[in-house]
Design an enzyme around this catalytic site. Structure first.
Site, PDB file in Angstrom:
ATOM      1  N   GLU A  45       0.838  -1.196   0.000  1.00  0.00           N
ATOM      2  CA  GLU A  45       0.000   0.000   0.000  1.00  0.00           C
ATOM      3  C   GLU A  45       0.874   1.248   0.000  1.00  0.00           C
ATOM      4  O   GLU A  45       1.861   1.334   0.737  1.00  0.00           O
ATOM      5  CB  GLU A  45      -0.898  -0.004   1.246  1.00  0.00           C
ATOM      6  CG  GLU A  45      -1.827   1.200   1.332  1.00  0.00           C
ATOM      7  CD  GLU A  45      -2.655   1.211   2.608  1.00  0.00           C
ATOM      8  OE1 GLU A  45      -3.869   1.416   2.511  1.00  0.00           O
ATOM      9  OE2 GLU A  45      -2.082   1.010   3.697  1.00  0.00           O
ATOM     10  N   LYS A 127      -8.700   3.196  -2.789  1.00  0.00           N
ATOM     11  CA  LYS A 127      -9.222   2.712  -1.514  1.00  0.00           C
ATOM     12  C   LYS A 127     -10.585   3.342  -1.238  1.00  0.00           C
ATOM     13  O   LYS A 127     -10.757   4.560  -1.344  1.00  0.00           O
ATOM     14  CB  LYS A 127      -8.238   3.045  -0.394  1.00  0.00           C
ATOM     15  CG  LYS A 127      -8.517   2.342   0.941  1.00  0.00           C
ATOM     16  CD  LYS A 127      -7.371   2.616   1.909  1.00  0.00           C
ATOM     17  CE  LYS A 127      -7.523   1.846   3.208  1.00  0.00           C
ATOM     18  NZ  LYS A 127      -6.366   2.088   4.120  1.00  0.00           N
ATOM     19  N   CYS A 161      -5.088  -2.700   2.804  1.00  0.00           N
ATOM     20  CA  CYS A 161      -5.039  -2.609   4.261  1.00  0.00           C
ATOM     21  C   CYS A 161      -6.372  -2.979   4.921  1.00  0.00           C
ATOM     22  O   CYS A 161      -6.864  -4.088   4.748  1.00  0.00           O
ATOM     23  CB  CYS A 161      -4.591  -1.194   4.626  1.00  0.00           C
ATOM     24  SG  CYS A 161      -3.991  -0.964   6.301  1.00  0.00           S
TER      25      CYS A 161
END
Length: 336
Positions: A45, A127, A161
């Protein structure tokens, strides 16, 4: 499409807050992967320009110098940094799943781009909901960014994540019959030994669970932070206990949750490599296919709105990120 091929999860330290130097290191890791016969290599990430650990360490006003530098070192989708990584994928014939901070004018996004072995973009996403203090730096995406795509290596998807802690987000991916999943993570050095939920043990547990629930292979790359990296973010003695060197924990899991490949020491940089066989997915899903025979649509169903939600709609215009040689519209008319 091959059933068996080699994959790799990067475990390495970015060149903190330096996009060009990290791109150079990215290309070297892609070349290392190619030399080991890897067909798909996944990066952590916000690998470029490194995870913004400063968000967790100081006051808002103390973060100001970092924010300007972070913006300046966040790649655009049509810029030279992505072009260089795409060229490396094309030159080596390796499929690359790249995590980075994407700059779109005045807003940053926690982006993942999967680049095919011909250098073409297979998947670009952001995200859905940055976590906690991440929301002070990054924007959100929408349901169109929960996508699984066909590729020469099967159906590939990606999340960042703590998207792996969101049950409905995961189910939206499972229902698209994902075969290879990229679970991108930062380093696990924040609040190590203080906040269990931020540590490697908890987060690799949910990653392994994703493989088991989804009946898919999961590649989980992570960042390493060295003492030099700690010094790049820690500015006071009070902050020092909250950021720890090491904390790489890259893993690969099979569709029954089995760990694959040899893990590295938390301080070591390199690749966790494993050979995977997509035919094993059928065996896993014969027991439990969460969006197939094991579902109970009479009892529970998920509503997944996958339409893009741009701030401004221009009839006949593009609403998505721009790649110079990729202008094929998706089914909603937005650039991929």
């Amino acid at each position: 499409m091959p059933n068996t091929f080699r994959v790799a999860a990067v475990q390495a330290e970015p060149v903190w807050l330096d996009a060009q130097a990290t791109v150079d290191k990215t290309i070297g890791l892609i070349e290392d992967a190619a030399a080991q016969g890897v067909a798909l290599v996944a990066f952590p990430e916000t690998w470029i320009p490194g995870y913004p650990a400063f968000l967790w360490l100081g006051s808002v006003f103390g973060q100001v110098p970092y924010v300007a530098r972070y913006h300046a070192n966040s790649p655009t989708t049509d810029g030279e940094h992505l072009a260089a990584v795409r060229d490396a994928a094309r030159r080596t014939g390796v499929t690359v799943a790249l995590g980075y901070s994407e700059k779109d004018h005045g807003t940053l996004y926690m982006a993942q781009t999967v680049i095919g072995p011909d250098g073409e973009i297979l998947l670009h996403r952001r995200k859905l909901k940055p976590t906690h203090v991440e929301r002070s730096l990054f924007g959100e995406s929408d349901g169109s960014h929960l996508r699984v795509v066909d590729s020469p290596l099967g159906r590939i998807g990606a999340l960042n994540c703590w998207e792996h802690l969101q049950p409905l987000v995961k189910y939206a991916m499972y229902a698209q019959h994902e075969q290879v999943h990229i679970a991108a993570w930062p380093a696990f050095g924040l609040a190590k030994g203080i906040a269990y939920a931020l540590g490697a043990e908890a987060n690799m547990a949910v990653t392994q669970t994703y493989a088991l629930e989804g009946g898919c292979f999961v590649i989980a790359p992570t960042q390493v932070i060295s003492e030099r990296g700690v010094e790049a973010f820690v500015t006071t003695d009070e902050q020092r206990p909250f950021l720890t060197a090491g904390s790489g924990n890259s893993r690969i899991f099979g569709p029954d949750g089995t760990p694959l490949g040899e893990p590295l020491d938390e301080h070591a940089e390199g690749l966790v490599v494993a050979d995977i066989d997509l035919s094993l997915i059928d065996l896993a899903k014969n027991a439990a296919d969460p969006a197939g025979h094991y579902a109970r649509t009479d009892a529970t169903r998920l509503v997944h709105d996958d339409r893009p939600k741009p701030a401004v709609v221009r009839p006949g215009g593009s609403t998505g990120p721009h790649f110079p040689d990729l202008d094929e519209p998706d089914r909603d008319g937005a650039a991929v």
